[in-house]
Design a protein around this motif. Sequence first.
Motif, PDB file in Angstrom:
ATOM      1  N   VAL A   6       0.870  -1.178   0.000  1.00  0.00           N
ATOM      2  CA  VAL A   6       0.000   0.000   0.000  1.00  0.00           C
ATOM      3  C   VAL A   6       0.911   1.233   0.000  1.00  0.00           C
ATOM      4  CG1 VAL A   6      -1.819   1.224   1.254  1.00  0.00           C
ATOM      5  CG2 VAL A   6      -1.701  -1.279   1.350  1.00  0.00           C
ATOM      6  N   GLY A   7       0.705   2.101  -0.991  1.00  0.00           N
ATOM      7  CA  GLY A   7       1.624   3.243  -1.125  1.00  0.00           C
ATOM      8  C   GLY A   7       2.764   2.911  -2.083  1.00  0.00           C
ATOM      9  N   SER A   8       2.477   2.035  -3.042  1.00  0.00           N
ATOM     10  CA  SER A   8       3.522   1.558  -3.973  1.00  0.00           C
ATOM     11  C   SER A   8       4.141   2.657  -4.820  1.00  0.00           C
ATOM     12  CB  SER A   8       2.935   0.525  -4.934  1.00  0.00           C
ATOM     13  OG  SER A   8       2.789  -0.697  -4.292  1.00  0.00           O
ATOM     14  N   ASN A   9       3.366   3.697  -5.098  1.00  0.00           N
ATOM     15  CA  ASN A   9       3.902   4.777  -5.928  1.00  0.00           C
ATOM     16  C   ASN A   9       4.708   5.792  -5.101  1.00  0.00           C
ATOM     17  OD1 ASN A   9       3.961   5.904  -8.668  1.00  0.00           O
ATOM     18  ND2 ASN A   9       2.951   7.655  -7.704  1.00  0.00           N
ATOM     19  N   GLY A  10       4.783   5.580  -3.810  1.00  0.00           N
ATOM     20  CA  GLY A  10       5.535   6.497  -2.942  1.00  0.00           C
ATOM     21  C   GLY A  10       7.031   6.236  -3.022  1.00  0.00           C
ATOM     22  N   GLN A  11       7.780   7.053  -2.319  1.00  0.00           N
ATOM     23  CA  GLN A  11       9.245   6.979  -2.453  1.00  0.00           C
ATOM     24  C   GLN A  11       9.831   5.723  -1.817  1.00  0.00           C
ATOM     25  OE1 GLN A  11      10.876  11.284  -2.047  1.00  0.00           O
ATOM     26  NE2 GLN A  11       8.933  11.199  -0.944  1.00  0.00           N
ATOM     27  N   ILE A  12       9.310   5.323  -0.653  1.00  0.00           N
ATOM     28  CA  ILE A  12       9.737   4.034  -0.082  1.00  0.00           C
ATOM     29  C   ILE A  12       9.044   2.914  -0.857  1.00  0.00           C
ATOM     30  CG2 ILE A  12       9.514   2.486   1.916  1.00  0.00           C
ATOM     31  CD1 ILE A  12       9.933   4.871   3.738  1.00  0.00           C
ATOM     32  N   ALA A  30       1.271  -4.363  -6.381  1.00  0.00           N
ATOM     33  CA  ALA A  30       1.391  -2.943  -6.015  1.00  0.00           C
ATOM     34  C   ALA A  30       0.020  -2.284  -6.038  1.00  0.00           C
ATOM     35  CB  ALA A  30       2.320  -2.245  -7.004  1.00  0.00           C
ATOM     36  N   MET A  31      -0.389  -1.702  -4.904  1.00  0.00           N
ATOM     37  CA  MET A  31      -1.639  -0.946  -4.873  1.00  0.00           C
ATOM     38  C   MET A  31      -1.329   0.519  -5.192  1.00  0.00           C
ATOM     39  SD  MET A  31      -4.335  -0.210  -1.771  1.00  0.00           S
ATOM     40  CE  MET A  31      -4.666   1.545  -1.586  1.00  0.00           C
ATOM     41  N   GLU A  36      -2.333   5.743 -14.595  1.00  0.00           N
ATOM     42  CA  GLU A  36      -0.991   5.914 -15.192  1.00  0.00           C
ATOM     43  C   GLU A  36       0.108   5.314 -14.297  1.00  0.00           C
ATOM     44  OE1 GLU A  36      -3.066   8.440 -14.475  1.00  0.00           O
ATOM     45  OE2 GLU A  36      -2.032  10.167 -13.582  1.00  0.00           O
ATOM     46  N   GLN A  37      -0.134   5.311 -12.983  1.00  0.00           N
ATOM     47  CA  GLN A  37       0.837   4.680 -12.076  1.00  0.00           C
ATOM     48  C   GLN A  37       0.839   3.170 -12.315  1.00  0.00           C
ATOM     49  OE1 GLN A  37      -0.893   5.919  -8.346  1.00  0.00           O
ATOM     50  NE2 GLN A  37      -0.026   7.993  -8.459  1.00  0.00           N
ATOM     51  N   THR A  48      -0.387  -4.959 -10.583  1.00  0.00           N
ATOM     52  CA  THR A  48      -0.920  -3.789  -9.883  1.00  0.00           C
ATOM     53  C   THR A  48      -2.411  -3.951  -9.636  1.00  0.00           C
ATOM     54  OG1 THR A  48      -1.356  -2.722 -11.992  1.00  0.00           O
ATOM     55  CG2 THR A  48       0.708  -2.135 -10.900  1.00  0.00           C
ATOM     56  N   VAL A  49      -2.910  -3.128  -8.723  1.00  0.00           N
ATOM     57  CA  VAL A  49      -4.352  -3.047  -8.508  1.00  0.00           C
ATOM     58  C   VAL A  49      -4.659  -1.599  -8.127  1.00  0.00           C
ATOM     59  CG1 VAL A  49      -4.184  -3.772  -6.071  1.00  0.00           C
ATOM     60  CG2 VAL A  49      -6.318  -4.092  -7.308  1.00  0.00           C
ATOM     61  N   LEU A  50      -5.797  -1.111  -8.614  1.00  0.00           N
ATOM     62  CA  LEU A  50      -6.209   0.256  -8.285  1.00  0.00           C
ATOM     63  C   LEU A  50      -7.096   0.222  -7.049  1.00  0.00           C
ATOM     64  CD1 LEU A  50      -7.257   1.821 -11.725  1.00  0.00           C
ATOM     65  CD2 LEU A  50      -5.196   2.321 -10.404  1.00  0.00           C
ATOM     66  N   ALA A  51      -6.765   1.025  -6.052  1.00  0.00           N
ATOM     67  CA  ALA A  51      -7.624   1.171  -4.872  1.00  0.00           C
ATOM     68  C   ALA A  51      -7.237   2.464  -4.184  1.00  0.00           C
ATOM     69  CB  ALA A  51      -7.455  -0.014  -3.930  1.00  0.00           C
ATOM     70  N   ASP A  52      -8.171   2.981  -3.392  1.00  0.00           N
ATOM     71  CA  ASP A  52      -7.947   4.259  -2.713  1.00  0.00           C
ATOM     72  C   ASP A  52      -8.195   4.082  -1.229  1.00  0.00           C
ATOM     73  OD1 ASP A  52      -8.181   6.952  -1.735  1.00  0.00           O
ATOM     74  OD2 ASP A  52      -8.502   7.583  -3.809  1.00  0.00           O
ATOM     75  N   LEU A  53      -7.270   4.581  -0.425  1.00  0.00           N
ATOM     76  CA  LEU A  53      -7.411   4.458   1.037  1.00  0.00           C
ATOM     77  C   LEU A  53      -8.595   5.250   1.572  1.00  0.00           C
ATOM     78  CD1 LEU A  53      -3.646   4.625   2.015  1.00  0.00           C
ATOM     79  CD2 LEU A  53      -5.166   2.646   2.306  1.00  0.00           C
ATOM     80  N   GLU A  54      -9.118   6.166   0.759  1.00  0.00           N
ATOM     81  CA  GLU A  54     -10.325   6.883   1.193  1.00  0.00           C
ATOM     82  C   GLU A  54     -11.587   6.090   0.841  1.00  0.00           C
ATOM     83  OE1 GLU A  54     -10.514  11.177   1.188  1.00  0.00           O
ATOM     84  OE2 GLU A  54      -8.496  11.234   0.330  1.00  0.00           O
ATOM     85  N   GLY A  55     -11.401   4.952   0.159  1.00  0.00           N
ATOM     86  CA  GLY A  55     -12.532   4.072  -0.151  1.00  0.00           C
ATOM     87  C   GLY A  55     -12.846   3.156   1.034  1.00  0.00           C
TER      88      GLY A  55
END
Length: 214
Positions: A6-12, A30-31, A36-37, A48-55
């Motif tokens: 979770v947070g795969s597109n982040g720096q860590i 990778a979530m 595009e990510q 990959t999978v698309l999901a939002d922590l606000e969901g």
Amino acid sequence: MKVFVVGSNGQIGKQLVHLLKQSDQHTVRAMVRKEEQAEAFNKIGVETVLADLEGSVDGIAAAAEGCDAIVFAAGSGGHTGADKTLLIDLDGAVKTVEAAEQLGIERFIMVSALQANNRENWNEKIRPYYVAKHYADRILEQSKLTYTIIRPGGLLNEPGTGKVAAGENLERATIPREDVAGTILAALTEEKTFKRSFDLVSGDRNISDALKSL
Ligand code: NAP
């Protein structure tokens, strides 16, 4: 293990996804929250999978289904306000814990922050951030999951040294994100980190030795 990041597109997150992809021991899903990510990861062969922590919790659970471990490396970042800190760093983290419980995924690694466990030392300017990290960590510690909570010091973008210090009540210090990612990878299967929370900064022991001595 198949590891859900979770947070795969982040720096860590990105560095961890690459380490997991290269690993013989693990695979990765990778979530991310933008198409595009996902495309960028798919191009290099990362699932990959698309999901939002606000969901919803169900949405996060659907994204993580079939994985064996979850790493929470997301964060609202310094450019947003306290509302996003609550929604991502606290509620997003807790929803991910609930999703893990719902799916029976026992292994869970949380990227927290140095001193999140210690109210007296919270930086006055970012107290809401520490509140969020503190309570997300407490909820994870109270769960039945096989958790590891890693509390890194100030994050740097310089190359990792592979040398860290891990333990309780470490002095404030920094650590390259690459070494945090390396520590998460090593912690996944290191039993000394199971049901443990610890500080992590740059040090003089290699990552595997530092974790074994916890
Ligand atoms: P980062 O680069 O800011 O990455 C955070 C990731 O979280 C981003 O990829 C972002 O997605 C994702 N995210 C935000 N909101 C989301 C949502 N609603 N749904 C799904 N994903 C969402 O973070 P980092 O620098 O790698 O740090 C990782 C962790 O370390 C964070 O928890 C941070 O609090 C913690 N930490 C930071 C420091 C420090 O010195 N900065 C120190 C200790 C600990 P997008 O890419 O789509 O924006």
